[in-house]
Design a protein around this motif. Structure first.
Motif, short mmCIF file in Angstrom:
data_model
loop_
_atom_site.label_atom_id
_atom_site.label_comp_id
_atom_site.label_asym_id
_atom_site.label_seq_id
_atom_site.Cartn_x
_atom_site.Cartn_y
_atom_site.Cartn_z
N TRP A 51 0.94 -1.27 -0.01
CA TRP A 51 -0.05 -0.02 0.08
C TRP A 51 0.77 1.18 -0.06
O TRP A 51 1.48 1.39 0.91
CB TRP A 51 -0.83 -0.01 1.43
CG TRP A 51 -1.79 -1.04 0.89
CD1 TRP A 51 -1.91 -2.36 1.55
CD2 TRP A 51 -3.21 -1.07 0.25
NE1 TRP A 51 -2.85 -3.01 1.12
CE2 TRP A 51 -3.61 -2.44 0.35
CE3 TRP A 51 -3.83 -0.33 -0.72
CZ2 TRP A 51 -4.63 -2.60 -0.35
CZ3 TRP A 51 -4.71 -0.50 -1.13
CH2 TRP A 51 -5.40 -1.99 -1.11
N LEU A 52 0.85 2.03 -1.01
CA LEU A 52 1.55 3.18 -1.15
C LEU A 52 1.09 4.31 -0.30
O LEU A 52 1.82 5.30 0.09
CB LEU A 52 1.59 3.67 -2.56
CG LEU A 52 2.31 2.50 -3.53
CD1 LEU A 52 2.19 2.98 -5.06
CD2 LEU A 52 3.60 2.20 -3.12
N ASP A 53 -0.28 4.42 0.22
CA ASP A 53 -0.86 5.25 0.79
C ASP A 53 -1.07 4.56 2.12
O ASP A 53 -1.50 3.17 2.04
CB ASP A 53 -2.04 5.91 0.10
CG ASP A 53 -1.87 6.71 -1.03
OD1 ASP A 53 -0.80 7.30 -1.16
OD2 ASP A 53 -2.48 6.59 -1.81
N SER A 54 -1.22 5.27 3.19
CA SER A 54 -1.67 4.54 4.46
C SER A 54 -2.85 3.79 4.28
O SER A 54 -3.93 4.61 3.68
CB SER A 54 -1.57 5.62 5.81
OG SER A 54 -2.07 5.15 6.77
N THR A 55 -3.28 2.76 4.78
CA THR A 55 -4.44 2.06 4.93
C THR A 55 -5.28 2.52 5.66
O THR A 55 -6.61 2.38 5.73
CB THR A 55 -4.25 0.63 5.20
OG1 THR A 55 -3.67 0.52 6.70
CG2 THR A 55 -3.57 -0.03 4.00
N SER A 71 -8.72 7.90 -1.68
CA SER A 71 -8.14 6.96 -2.87
C SER A 71 -7.07 6.36 -2.04
O SER A 71 -6.40 7.08 -0.98
CB SER A 71 -7.64 7.54 -4.20
OG SER A 71 -6.86 8.56 -4.03
N TRP A 72 -6.91 4.89 -2.31
CA TRP A 72 -5.56 4.35 -1.74
C TRP A 72 -4.89 3.62 -2.76
O TRP A 72 -5.38 2.99 -3.72
CB TRP A 72 -6.06 3.11 -0.96
CG TRP A 72 -6.81 3.50 0.33
CD1 TRP A 72 -6.04 3.87 1.68
CD2 TRP A 72 -8.07 3.77 0.61
NE1 TRP A 72 -7.11 4.16 2.57
CE2 TRP A 72 -8.31 4.26 1.95
CE3 TRP A 72 -9.34 3.85 -0.30
CZ2 TRP A 72 -9.75 4.50 2.48
CZ3 TRP A 72 -10.51 4.05 0.34
CH2 TRP A 72 -10.55 4.41 1.66
N ASP A 97 -14.90 1.87 -5.74
CA ASP A 97 -14.46 1.22 -7.14
C ASP A 97 -12.91 0.45 -7.07
O ASP A 97 -12.30 0.99 -6.35
CB ASP A 97 -14.46 2.37 -8.09
CG ASP A 97 -15.75 3.21 -8.11
OD1 ASP A 97 -16.98 2.36 -8.27
OD2 ASP A 97 -15.67 4.47 -8.25
N LYS A 98 -13.13 -0.62 -8.00
CA LYS A 98 -11.71 -1.30 -7.94
C LYS A 98 -11.50 -1.35 -9.37
O LYS A 98 -12.03 -1.09 -10.30
CB LYS A 98 -12.02 -2.60 -7.16
CG LYS A 98 -12.93 -3.52 -8.25
CD LYS A 98 -13.07 -4.97 -7.87
CE LYS A 98 -14.00 -5.78 -8.58
NZ LYS A 98 -13.18 -5.98 -9.80
N PRO A 99 -10.15 -1.69 -9.53
CA PRO A 99 -9.55 -1.89 -10.92
C PRO A 99 -10.26 -3.29 -11.37
O PRO A 99 -10.31 -4.08 -10.66
CB PRO A 99 -8.18 -1.97 -10.92
CG PRO A 99 -7.74 -1.68 -9.31
CD PRO A 99 -9.19 -1.75 -8.49
N VAL A 110 -5.29 1.85 -8.12
CA VAL A 110 -5.87 2.65 -7.07
C VAL A 110 -7.54 2.13 -6.55
O VAL A 110 -7.99 1.48 -7.59
CB VAL A 110 -6.12 4.03 -7.73
CG1 VAL A 110 -6.89 4.76 -6.56
CG2 VAL A 110 -4.76 4.61 -8.16
N ILE A 111 -7.43 2.03 -5.20
CA ILE A 111 -8.73 1.84 -4.97
C ILE A 111 -9.84 2.99 -4.71
O ILE A 111 -8.79 3.92 -3.98
CB ILE A 111 -9.04 1.03 -3.63
CG1 ILE A 111 -8.43 -0.49 -3.96
CG2 ILE A 111 -10.30 0.66 -2.95
CD1 ILE A 111 -9.03 -1.30 -4.89
N LYS A 112 -10.58 3.55 -5.02
CA LYS A 112 -11.32 4.81 -4.79
C LYS A 112 -12.57 4.66 -4.12
O LYS A 112 -13.15 3.42 -4.32
CB LYS A 112 -11.57 5.43 -6.33
CG LYS A 112 -10.20 6.01 -6.82
CD LYS A 112 -10.74 6.56 -8.13
CE LYS A 112 -9.36 6.97 -8.92
NZ LYS A 112 -9.93 7.69 -10.08
#
Length: 151
Positions: A51-55, A71-72, A97-99, A110-112
């Motif tokens: 995870w590039l952004d904090s969960t 977004s994550w 939303d998911k890829p 990205v998960i939005k």
């Protein structure tokens, strides 16, 4: 008479094309669901995710009625395609939303999510569960927000 016949024929062709598109889309979704289930259940298809952004994200204060997007970002750090089987928000006030396509090794995705604060004044902590073909299968993403009550 000829023009009426051509108009009817054109209408039938349009209906037939739309019906075929819906059937093809349904087959595609079923096939993607089947592939995702196989990847989730067969440990030889497991990969790793970073995870590039904090969960857990803190969105601060917003006004009631405001819609917020979160977004994550993540990276597939394994050697198999990463399949996000599904994302499920913890409540109806959040949509995620998911890829749709698998994420190749080394690539990012990205998960939005969108949170509708209408009717949710005060402190809110919401979650989005992400199911993927990883060892743990489920990651819980969190966000906190303080919703200022609308006067």
């Amino acid at each position: 008479m000829k023009y009426i016949f051509l108009a009817l024929l054109s209408g039938l062709l349009l209906i037939a094309c739309n019906t075929n598109d819906k059937k093809a889309e349904g087959r595609s979704n079923k096939m993607n669901d089947s592939l995702a289930q196989k990847a989730m259940s067969d440990s030889t298809n497991f990969t790793t995710i970073q995870w590039l952004d904090s969960t857990t994200q803190d969105l601060g204060k917003i006004n009631e009625g405001q819609m917020v997007e979160i977004s994550w970002r993540f990276r597939n750090t394994g050697n198999k395609p990463l399949i996000i089987a599904n994302v499920s928000p913890g409540c109806g006030c959040t949509v995620a939303d998911k890829p749709e396509e698998p994420i190749a090794p080394g690539n990012e995705g990205v998960i939005k999510a969108r949170f509708d604060s209408k009717g949710h004044p005060g402190q809110a902590t919401k979650n989005v569960n992400v199911r993927a073909n990883t060892k743990d299968n489920v990651t819980t993403l969190l966000f906190r927000v303080y919703v200022t009550k609308q006067q």
